[in-house]
Each structure stands twice: as C-alpha cells, then as structure tokens.
Design an enzyme around this catalytic site. Structure first.
Site, PDB file in Angstrom:
ATOM      1  N   MET A   1       0.878  -1.187   0.000  1.00 25.80           N
ATOM      2  CA  MET A   1       0.000   0.000   0.000  1.00 25.80           C
ATOM      3  C   MET A   1       0.902   1.219   0.000  1.00 25.80           C
ATOM      4  O   MET A   1       0.985   1.978   0.966  1.00 25.80           O
ATOM      5  CB  MET A   1      -0.915  -0.042   1.238  1.00 25.80           C
TER       6      MET A   1
ATOM      7  N   MET B   1     -10.094  -5.249  -2.428  1.00 25.08           N
ATOM      8  CA  MET B   1     -10.175  -4.779  -1.042  1.00 25.08           C
ATOM      9  C   MET B   1     -11.626  -4.538  -0.659  1.00 25.08           C
ATOM     10  O   MET B   1     -12.399  -3.944  -1.415  1.00 25.08           O
ATOM     11  CB  MET B   1      -9.337  -3.515  -0.862  1.00 25.08           C
TER      12      MET B   1
HETATM   13  C1  DX5 Z   1      -5.823  -3.064   5.609  1.00 28.35           C
HETATM   14  C2  DX5 Z   1      -4.910  -4.230   5.304  1.00 28.35           C
HETATM   15  C3  DX5 Z   1      -5.438  -5.523   5.767  1.00 28.35           C
HETATM   16  C4  DX5 Z   1      -5.689  -5.635   7.253  1.00 28.35           C
HETATM   17  C5  DX5 Z   1      -6.926  -6.486   7.381  1.00 28.35           C
HETATM   18  O1  DX5 Z   1      -5.459  -1.962   4.872  1.00 28.35           O
HETATM   19  O2  DX5 Z   1      -4.680  -4.338   3.916  1.00 28.35           O
HETATM   20  O3  DX5 Z   1      -4.633  -6.604   5.319  1.00 28.35           O
HETATM   21  O4  DX5 Z   1      -4.650  -6.223   7.976  1.00 28.35           O
HETATM   22  O5  DX5 Z   1      -7.310  -6.508   8.706  1.00 28.35           O
HETATM   23  P1  DX5 Z   1      -8.745  -7.054   9.157  1.00 28.35           P
HETATM   24  O6  DX5 Z   1      -8.815  -8.500   8.729  1.00 28.35           O
HETATM   25  O7  DX5 Z   1      -8.733  -6.866  10.630  1.00 28.35           O
HETATM   26  O8  DX5 Z   1      -9.773  -6.226   8.451  1.00 28.35           O
HETATM   27 ZN    ZN Z   2      -3.627  -6.172   3.230  1.00 33.03          ZN
END
Ligand code: DX5
Ligand code: ZN
Length: 220
Positions: free
Chosen positions: A68, A139
């Site tokens: 990211m 996502m």
């Molecule tokens: C958020 C990340 C995710 C995060 C997911 O931006 O990309 O990988 O760790 O966490 P949960 O499963 O708690 O939503």
């Molecule tokens: Zn992630």
C-alpha cells in the site's frame, strides 16, 4: 475450489512476532499476509523490509506482501531479497504501461505479481493486467487500517473479477482483504473469492486454529 487463508500480521502482537507466526502456522494458515504502508498512498505507516526479512526467515509459509505504497516499483529487488512470494501493487499508483512493466519485473525477479483494487477502483481497472498476474486482490475496506467493517457493496466487483479470471487466467488467485471473518467469508466465497486475508479474525480470536477451521468450512 481450493480455499486459502492468509492471516495478516498487522493484527499480530509485534513484541512476540515469532510466536505469532508459529501460531498461524499451527492454525493451518496457507500463507502470511504482510501489509506495507508508506503514509502516502494510505494515511498510516506499518512496517517495512527489515522486519519482512526476519519474518521470511522465521517461516516456511509463502509471504503475501501487500504494497500500500505510492512507489512500489522502487523496492522490487529489495522485496525479492527479503523473501517475498507474492507482491501485490495497487492499480492506481502509476500509469498502465508502467504497472504492466512492474508486474513483469516482479515475475522476472522470481516472485508472483498481484494487482489490487481499493474500493473506489472498479473491476475494469484490473482487466488490462489479468494475464500478467498470479493474484487479484479486491479490497473490502478502505486500505490503511485493520479491524474495519466489511463492505458488502464490493461483492459484485468480486464476481466480475472472478468472471474475468475464469475467462482469461484461471490459475490466478482471487484474494479479498478487509473485514473478513466468520460472518463475511461465506458471502465473499460465494461471490468468487478463493483467498482470504484475515487480520483481526485470526490473531485476535481466542483460538486461531478453531477460527481458521470454522472460516474455512464456511468458505468451502
Ligand atoms: C488493511 C490491510 C489488511 C488488514 C486487514 O489496509 O490491507 O490486510 O490487515 O485486517 P482485518 O482483517 O482486521 O480487516
Ligand atoms: Zn492487506
């Protein structure tokens, strides 16, 4: 369809990372998800390469690195030397031709390229790259933080990406990330996801092994 679970280390106890990795392995994790954030592409900063390298040395599971970051193309050799297995970049961080080049370079370096869609990017944004990738990431929260609520309005996008994968690159994994847990895994699987990132629902569960087993059953 084979279902995979990728516990996200963002939700782990960083002071006990080797125990947390072991816990994920013992719980039957298929890979480890590793979220790199730069404070530019997302409004948060997580962890970077020195920790990634130690994590890869501590586990035989494939490392699923989710970049990211605004300039992932600057770190591809570093990622390879840190032991990344999958490297996933967001489709909106660079022009299409540069992204295609980046995905090819990831593969040339011996890693598996992935392309990610944040909620504002539609399925069509991944189509130009579908034959170049080993993993498509949809996502299901805004990227940047763990522990957010799953966005059910992403389900049609998952189905659209699944249809494209079936048509053009059936070996490609379809991963979902954000808010996945006992109540949301089934809907994502029904829409076509086969790979599930689980942060909170894995590391914060009272028993990760039981949690993964029941989510796996729900997804299958
Ligand atoms: C958020 C990340 C995710 C995060 C997911 O931006 O990309 O990988 O760790 O966490 P949960 O499963 O708690 O939503
Ligand atoms: Zn992630």
């Amino acid at each position: 369809m084979k279902v995979r679970f990728a516990p996200s280390l963002l939700a782990a106890d960083f002071l006990c990372l080797s125990d947390e990795i072991k816990k994920a392995e013992d719980a039957g994790a298929d890979m480890l998800h590793y979220d790199v954030m730069d404070g530019v592409y997302v409004p948060n900063i997580s962890f970077g390469f020195p920790i990634l390298k130690q994590v890869s040395g501590a586990s035989s599971l494939p490392l699923d690195v989710h970049m990211m970051t605004a300039c992932p193309q600057n770190y591809l050799e570093t990622l390879a030397s840190c032991g990344a297995s999958f490297v996933t970049v967001h489709v909106d961080v660079m022009p299409e031709d540069e992204l295609a080049r980046t995905l090819r370079t990831i593969r040339e370096l011996g890693m598996k390229p992935g392309a990610a869609l944040r909620p504002g990017n539609g399925a069509e944004r991944i189509m130009p790259f579908i034959d170049l990738i080993s993993l498509a990431l949809v996502m299901t929260v805004e990227p940047g933080f763990g522990g957010q609520k799953f966005m059910p309005d992403m389900l049609p996008k998952i189905a659209d990406v699944r249809a494209a994968i079936e048509r053009e690159n059936p070996a490609c994994l379809l991963e979902v990330d954000g808010g996945l847990g006992p109540d949301t895994v089934r809907a994502a699987a029904e829409a076509g996801a086969d790979t599930f990132v689980v942060g909170t629902a894995a590391f914060r569960a009272p028993d990760m092994k039981k949690a993964l087993a029941s989510m796996r059953a729900a997804a299958e």
